[in-house]
Motif scaffolding. Structure first.
Motif, PDB file in Angstrom:
ATOM      1  N   UNK A  39       0.838  -1.210   0.000  1.00  0.00           N
ATOM      2  CA  UNK A  39       0.000   0.000   0.000  1.00  0.00           C
ATOM      3  C   UNK A  39       0.869   1.253   0.000  1.00  0.00           C
ATOM      4  N   UNK A  40       1.938   1.238   0.801  1.00  0.00           N
ATOM      5  CA  UNK A  40       2.829   2.404   0.877  1.00  0.00           C
ATOM      6  C   UNK A  40       3.551   2.642  -0.445  1.00  0.00           C
ATOM      7  N   UNK A  41       3.769   1.565  -1.214  1.00  0.00           N
ATOM      8  CA  UNK A  41       4.406   1.704  -2.528  1.00  0.00           C
ATOM      9  C   UNK A  41       3.464   2.392  -3.512  1.00  0.00           C
ATOM     10  N   UNK A  42       2.162   2.132  -3.352  1.00  0.00           N
ATOM     11  CA  UNK A  42       1.188   2.593  -4.339  1.00  0.00           C
ATOM     12  C   UNK A  42       0.455   3.871  -3.956  1.00  0.00           C
ATOM     13  N   UNK A  43       0.507   4.230  -2.671  1.00  0.00           N
ATOM     14  CA  UNK A  43      -0.166   5.453  -2.221  1.00  0.00           C
ATOM     15  C   UNK A  43       0.831   6.303  -1.450  1.00  0.00           C
ATOM     16  N   UNK A  44       0.983   7.545  -1.852  1.00  0.00           N
ATOM     17  CA  UNK A  44       2.021   8.420  -1.327  1.00  0.00           C
ATOM     18  C   UNK A  44       1.819   8.799   0.137  1.00  0.00           C
ATOM     19  N   UNK A  45       0.573   8.754   0.604  1.00  0.00           N
ATOM     20  CA  UNK A  45       0.300   9.217   1.961  1.00  0.00           C
ATOM     21  C   UNK A  45      -0.947   8.540   2.502  1.00  0.00           C
ATOM     22  N   UNK A  46      -1.195   8.742   3.782  1.00  0.00           N
ATOM     23  CA  UNK A  46      -2.410   8.194   4.405  1.00  0.00           C
ATOM     24  C   UNK A  46      -3.638   8.869   3.817  1.00  0.00           C
ATOM     25  N   UNK A  47      -3.503  10.135   3.411  1.00  0.00           N
ATOM     26  CA  UNK A  47      -4.637  10.848   2.804  1.00  0.00           C
ATOM     27  C   UNK A  47      -4.988  10.254   1.441  1.00  0.00           C
ATOM     28  N   UNK A  48      -3.953   9.905   0.662  1.00  0.00           N
ATOM     29  CA  UNK A  48      -4.202   9.290  -0.647  1.00  0.00           C
ATOM     30  C   UNK A  48      -4.857   7.921  -0.463  1.00  0.00           C
TER      31      UNK A  48
ATOM     32  N   UNK B  97      -8.813   6.579  -1.683  1.00  0.00           N
ATOM     33  CA  UNK B  97      -8.865   5.523  -2.699  1.00  0.00           C
ATOM     34  C   UNK B  97     -10.181   4.762  -2.609  1.00  0.00           C
ATOM     35  N   UNK B  98     -10.733   4.434  -3.768  1.00  0.00           N
ATOM     36  CA  UNK B  98     -11.951   3.620  -3.809  1.00  0.00           C
ATOM     37  C   UNK B  98     -11.575   2.146  -3.654  1.00  0.00           C
ATOM     38  N   UNK B  99     -12.570   1.320  -3.347  1.00  0.00           N
ATOM     39  CA  UNK B  99     -12.335  -0.127  -3.225  1.00  0.00           C
ATOM     40  C   UNK B  99     -11.771  -0.678  -4.539  1.00  0.00           C
TER      41      UNK B  99
ATOM     42  N   UNK C 137     -12.044  -3.676   4.290  1.00  0.00           N
ATOM     43  CA  UNK C 137     -11.563  -3.366   5.639  1.00  0.00           C
ATOM     44  C   UNK C 137     -10.911  -1.987   5.693  1.00  0.00           C
ATOM     45  N   UNK C 138     -10.138  -1.646   4.637  1.00  0.00           N
ATOM     46  CA  UNK C 138      -9.461  -0.336   4.592  1.00  0.00           C
ATOM     47  C   UNK C 138     -10.482   0.795   4.493  1.00  0.00           C
ATOM     48  N   UNK C 139     -11.433   0.667   3.567  1.00  0.00           N
ATOM     49  CA  UNK C 139     -12.433   1.737   3.390  1.00  0.00           C
ATOM     50  C   UNK C 139     -13.296   1.887   4.653  1.00  0.00           C
TER      51      UNK C 139
ATOM     52  N   UNK D 233       4.906   9.051   2.407  1.00  0.00           N
ATOM     53  CA  UNK D 233       6.135   8.408   1.957  1.00  0.00           C
ATOM     54  C   UNK D 233       7.291   9.397   1.929  1.00  0.00           C
ATOM     55  N   UNK D 234       8.446   8.961   2.439  1.00  0.00           N
ATOM     56  CA  UNK D 234       9.641   9.806   2.380  1.00  0.00           C
ATOM     57  C   UNK D 234      10.333   9.639   1.047  1.00  0.00           C
ATOM     58  N   UNK D 235      11.488  10.282   0.921  1.00  0.00           N
ATOM     59  CA  UNK D 235      12.256  10.158  -0.322  1.00  0.00           C
ATOM     60  C   UNK D 235      12.746   8.746  -0.495  1.00  0.00           C
ATOM     61  N   UNK D 236      12.693   8.239  -1.739  1.00  0.00           N
ATOM     62  CA  UNK D 236      13.128   6.863  -2.024  1.00  0.00           C
ATOM     63  C   UNK D 236      14.621   6.729  -1.800  1.00  0.00           C
TER      64      UNK D 236
END
Length: 669
Positions: free
Chosen positions: A524-533, A537-539, A555-557, A581-584
């Motif tokens: 999830x952290x790889x695909x979404x930049x932040x907790x807000x993103x 996100x939709x299901x 469960x996430x939604x 997400x921090x800098x890669x």
């Protein structure tokens, strides 16, 4: 004068090492314990007054006292494989046939007791103990050298003509007598008793104070020499050499010329094992010839030249006193059978898990039934049947509870699942406490200074209700807690502050979204930049991420529709916790896999799925989530299923095992 003192110190060390060898290896002491202690105290006094002659392997260091804050992770130079298991003589005969198919010559076997403890790998350099590392995952373990040095069975200095550098593998365990002593002391102090010697031995190795480790009275047996250069032709020869060098080798090991002798050895110890002063859970068998071992080689996870024979579980009958119910961190309800205490496989059993309502119904349990109990894998007690002939005809059938035993909320049973849940996840005490224990755990926010008892106290005192509350704790709130000193309170506050440096993926795992484990959190952290993103996100968008199915997406939604969760997230952000997400920091090692696509399937044994995908990216390749014509390589582990079949049907995809994948990276394919 200085030279005389140095010589006296060295002579005393040599003499005490010899006495340790006589006592622990030969079992033939030539001086009394009192005389030994006098010499040890003399050496301690000399070393104290002359620190310039310090020796890390002095006999005085057996007493411990060294504090280890962190146990560094160390890569094993030689992988610590697991053993294949067999449960009857048919399995052993099949193993023997496979050996003879590969080697057309006579084969001898070495049969050894399978000690029930914790595996260890010890490095010796120039005849001295240099480093000790736990088994870990077989590829890497924790360095626990200071603690291992307190175990008298393990020599710190070797005798005779020993190889310059080698590893000794062995097992660290607790005798039944020492295990009982530990529990007697804990009972006197009002502490919970330990469940079994194996787990206690393993846990003891990670105590930070080596002096406390010494008090546990651990024992050790060494059984495997590992090196690039081996000074013998057979395993049996190596065992005898190891004993001459000073290692404690099992007296019960036996050289067998054929499988019939192996079976006799197994039958003997199956009937006599409970007479031993320590616990065993089977017999380990090894091909004796090292040349033959080399010919047989390894599978992805086990040596082909060794096999573990596991004893069948022992079964006893006892009375069911009552069924109680435990509430887990996720709200799952686990019924527990409370039993009339009974001796089983060397330990007293009082409780056994019943797992769920279906198990209770399948067993047809009634109140005060007489039940049959056995230990799964000789460790976990379980009820396997009921003696209905002893049942009181008027005894009512056990009815599963309908409400949470902790908070009174009506339980929920999800369709197609066997488990009942308490849905009151934000206010049911065990769930709240469990959620916060999870938040501070090593794989999440890693706040080591906050233990389970402290968290439970903080909750009882109404100082915390969710993870965000940790960040507003003050020292004056901590100091009144039981067993809390100024330094301990400061360590907790420092640990909480340091947790603000933990990366997004670990925080995401730590906040405890149902079904979001460590691996899913990383994806999830790889695909979404932040907790807000992630919240937005939709299901449907969530299920586009590999390994995220409808159940996890739901469960996430659902988590983000709860106002209390949203408030906690906003508070965590305001306190500086990483929720984006921090800098890669991914470092590219080569372009060996450039423009190549990869997919992994089945159970991997050489590395985790995440580690494998990271390797691909670091060598210029790309990971994709499905089998298609765009896929170049499918890397298959154990029990690969539909993805392998589909790749074979397409025909253009190259299929590799894990070893082939590594060879590809190294340019060997």
């Amino acid at each position: 004068m200085s030279e005389n003192i140095q010589k006296k110190i060295e002579d005393l060390r040599e003499e005490l090492h010899q006495h340790n060898y006589n006592y622990y290896t030969l079992d033939e002491p030539i001086i009394s314990d009192f005389e030994f202690d006098l010499k040890l105290k003399e050496l301690q006094e000399l070393e104290k007054n002359h620190p310039e002659f310090y020796d890390s392997n002095s006999p005085t260091l057996r007493v411990g006292g060294e504090i280890t804050k962190n146990f560094p992770t160390v890569q094993h130079q030689f992988r610590m494989y697991s053993l294949d298991n067999s449960y009857d003589f048919n399995d052993l005969e099949d193993w023997e046939k496979r050996i003879f198919k590969a080697i057309d010559e006579p084969v001898e076997f070495v049969a050894e007791l399978k000690y029930d403890g914790a595996s260890i790998s010890i490095l010796y350099e120039n005849g001295q103990l240099s480093q000790a590392v736990t088994r870990g995952d077989g590829f890497q373990g924790d360095e626990i050298t200071a603690n291992v040095k307190t175990i008298s069975d393990i020599p710190m200095v070797l005798k005779g003509d020993v190889p310059e550098r080698f590893f000794m593998r062995g097992e660290i365990y607790l005798t039944r007598k020492n295990f009982d002593k530990i529990n007697e002391r804990r009972a006197e102090e009002g502490l919970d008793l330990f469940m079994n010697p194996r787990n206690t031995a393993s846990g003891s190795l990670k105590i930070q104070d080596s002096g406390e480790v010494r008090k546990r009275g651990l024992s050790a047996v060494l059984y495997q020499f590992i090196s690039n250069e081996v000074p013998a032709q057979t395993h049996w020869e190596l065992l005898q050499k190891a004993k001459d060098w000073g290692f404690r080798i099992s007296d019960q090991a036996k050289l067998c010329s054929n499988m019939d002798e192996v079976k006799d050895f197994i039958n003997y110890w199956d009937s006599k094992r409970h007479e031993l002063p320590f616990e065993i859970d089977g017999i380990v068998l090894k091909v004796n010839s090292l040349k033959q071992q080399q010919q047989l080689g390894y599978t992805a996870k086990s040596p082909r030249w060794a096999m573990a024979y596991k004893f069948k579980a022992e079964k006893v009958e006892t009375e069911l006193e009552k069924v109680t119910y435990q509430v887990g961190r996720t709200g799952a309800i686990t019924p527990v059978a409370n039993l009339k205490p009974v001796l089983l496989a060397g330990t007293v059993v009082k409780r056994a898990s019943l797992h769920n309502e279906d198990i209770i119904k399948k067993l047809g349990l009634h109140e005060n039934d007489f039940v049959y109990v056995e230990k799964g894998g000789e460790i976990i007690p379980k009820i396997v049947g009921v003696n209905t002939e002893k049942r009181n005809p008027e005894s009512p059938e056990i009815q599963y509870i309908t409400h949470c035993p902790e908070c009174g909320t009506e339980l929920v049973k999800i369709e197609d699942q066997a488990i009942h849940f308490c849905p009151n996840e934000l206010h049911c005490p065990p769930q709240v406490i469990g959620r916060m224990i999870h938040y501070v755990s090593r794989k999440a926010l890693n706040i080591e200074s906050l233990g389970q008892e402290t968290i439970a106290q903080l909750y009882r005192e109404k100082l915390i209700e969710n993870p965000a509350d940790f960040y507003v704790l003050k020292k004056e709130q901590l100091l009144p807690l039981e067993r809390m000193a100024e330094k301990s309170a400061q360590n907790i506050l420092d640990g909480i502050e340091k947790s603000k440096e933990i990366p997004f993926e670990k925080v995401l795992f730590g906040i405890g979204i149902k079904h979001v484990g460590e691996t899913v959190a990383k994806k999830l952290a790889k695909n979404f930049e932040s907790i807000d993103a992630l919240r937005e996100a939709t299901a449907e968008e969530l299920t586009q991420v590999e390994d995220i199915g409808g159940k996890i997406a739901e469960s996430i939604t659902e988590f983000f529709t709860n106002q209390e969760n949203l408030l906690m997230i906003e508070r965590l952000k305001s306190y500086g916790v990483h929720l984006e997400k921090g800098e890669s920091t991914n470092e590219v090692l080569s372009n060996t896999l450039e423009n190549k696509t990869f997919l992994f399937t089945g159970k991997l044994t050489l590395f985790t799925r995440d580690a494998a995908e990271e390797i691909v990216e670091k060598h210029g390749g790309k990971n994709i989530s499905a089998v298609s014509k765009n896929l170049n390589y499918l890397v298959v582990g154990e029990k690969a299923g539909s993805k392998l079949k589909k790749a074979q049907e397409i025909g253009t995809i190259e299929i590799l095992d894990e070893q082939g994948f590594l060879e590809l990276i190294e340019g060997k394919r």
